[in-house]
Design a protein around this motif. Structure first.
Motif, PDB file in Angstrom:
ATOM      1  N   ALA A 275      -7.276  17.218   5.609  1.00 57.92           N
ATOM      2  CA  ALA A 275      -8.444  17.274   6.496  1.00 57.92           C
ATOM      3  C   ALA A 275      -8.816  18.715   6.826  1.00 57.92           C
ATOM      4  CB  ALA A 275      -8.164  16.490   7.779  1.00 57.92           C
ATOM      5  N   LEU A 276      -7.806  19.547   7.127  1.00 60.89           N
ATOM      6  CA  LEU A 276      -8.080  20.942   7.461  1.00 60.89           C
ATOM      7  C   LEU A 276      -8.587  21.699   6.234  1.00 60.89           C
ATOM      8  CD1 LEU A 276      -8.097  23.290   9.414  1.00 60.89           C
ATOM      9  CD2 LEU A 276      -5.643  23.593   9.012  1.00 60.89           C
ATOM     10  N   LEU A 277      -7.976  21.442   5.090  1.00 56.22           N
ATOM     11  CA  LEU A 277      -8.398  22.146   3.884  1.00 56.22           C
ATOM     12  C   LEU A 277      -9.827  21.782   3.492  1.00 56.22           C
ATOM     13  CD1 LEU A 277      -6.013  22.900   0.949  1.00 56.22           C
ATOM     14  CD2 LEU A 277      -8.467  22.752   0.618  1.00 56.22           C
ATOM     15  N   GLU A 278     -10.163  20.512   3.629  1.00 49.68           N
ATOM     16  CA  GLU A 278     -11.524  20.093   3.311  1.00 49.68           C
ATOM     17  C   GLU A 278     -12.541  20.770   4.232  1.00 49.68           C
ATOM     18  OE1 GLU A 278     -12.738  18.462   0.835  1.00 49.68           O
ATOM     19  OE2 GLU A 278     -10.817  17.913  -0.089  1.00 49.68           O
ATOM     20  N   SER A 279     -12.153  20.987   5.483  1.00 49.74           N
ATOM     21  CA  SER A 279     -13.061  21.661   6.420  1.00 49.74           C
ATOM     22  C   SER A 279     -13.240  23.134   6.073  1.00 49.74           C
ATOM     23  CB  SER A 279     -12.536  21.529   7.858  1.00 49.74           C
ATOM     24  OG  SER A 279     -11.411  22.374   8.080  1.00 49.74           O
TER      25      SER A 279
END
Length: 267
Positions: free
Chosen positions: A242-246
């Motif tokens: 989730a953080l990487l996609e953001s």
């Protein structure tokens, strides 16, 4: 818990149960297992004292470590559970108790070494607790202790970076001190430290994101992603994704390529 049940329990088995509860961050279960270990050790100690008073041979119980270790470990883990549940005063009280374990009688050389070990743990954990609750004025002293004891660095850096994210501290100077000594992220890491390393990398990514250094944040979340996979912790893995996609739009093509390759590797 009844004495007959406590006598049937093995301290090392309870330690394994405690470690598992800790790994899953089940703090109520950690508290329950810590209390069970404490009661078990107390039962063994009291039985030995009774035999010693009566001049009888001491009952033999196989343990991997001196009995005093399990006493200290139960208090340490109880303190950790209190700390993670936000019960700071109770956590401090536990630290005070395992800082001084020498009151137990008939300690041999191995037992005294355990006493010294928990005295050191108490010192480190006392600072970690105060940093975690936002006492930035103690940061310099805590850093000095970590620099003197490199084996504590991974857990210590986790504590510092988590606090920096929570309280919006600027800690670049601290991080540079550790990076210059090549103590931040080693190529080889003991399996027992992977959990702390994951949390360090994940929160370091959040810190770098807050500082506006998005590409550096991606580097740390890529490391956290691999550690989450090694730990087989699905919820950690999901948080990393989730953080990487953001951050994907800020990542370089090379970073995105590594991310895709990793997903294909484990897919």
């Amino acid at each position: 818990m009844r004495t007959s049940i406590l006598k049937s329990l093995k301290p090392d088995i309870i330690v394994e149960m405690l470690d598992m509860a800790y790994a899953f961050e089940n703090w109520s279960k950690v508290m329950e297992r810590a209390d069970m270990l404490y009661q078990c050790v107390q039962c063994i100690h009291e039985e030995r004292q009774e035999h010693r008073t009566k001049g009888l041979p001491l009952p033999y119980i196989h343990t991997e470590r001196p009995l005093i270790y399990y006493h200290g470990f139960s208090l340490q883990m109880r303190g950790v559970a209190h700390q993670k549940m936000g019960q700071v005063d109770q956590a401090r009280a536990c630290i005070i108790r395992y800082a001084e374990l020498a009151w137990i009688e008939e300690l041999d050389e191995a037992g005294m070494q355990v006493v010294q070990e928990f005295r050191h743990r108490a010192q480190v954990n006392r600072y970690a607790l105060e940093i975690e609750v936002g006492h930035a004025e103690m940061l310099e002293e805590y850093v000095n202790i970590l620099l003197e004891h490199p084996e504590e660095c991974i857990a210590g850096l986790r504590t510092i970076v988590e606090a920096a994210v929570r309280y919006r501290w600027q800690i670049d100077r601290v991080l540079h001190m550790f990076a210059s000594q090549d103590q931040v992220v080693g190529r080889q890491i003991d399996s027992s430290k992977k959990g702390n390393m994951y949390h360090y990398c994940y929160h370091r990514a959040l810190y770098e994101q807050c500082m506006g250094r998005q590409k550096k944040a991606v580097e740390f979340i890529l490391q956290a992603l691999r550690l989450a996979d090694e730990l087989e912790m699905n919820r950690y893995f999901k948080k990393c994704v989730a953080l990487l996609e953001s951050l994907r739009e800020c990542a370089t093509e090379e970073q995105v390529g590594r991310y895709r390759a990793f997903l294909e590797e484990i897919g």
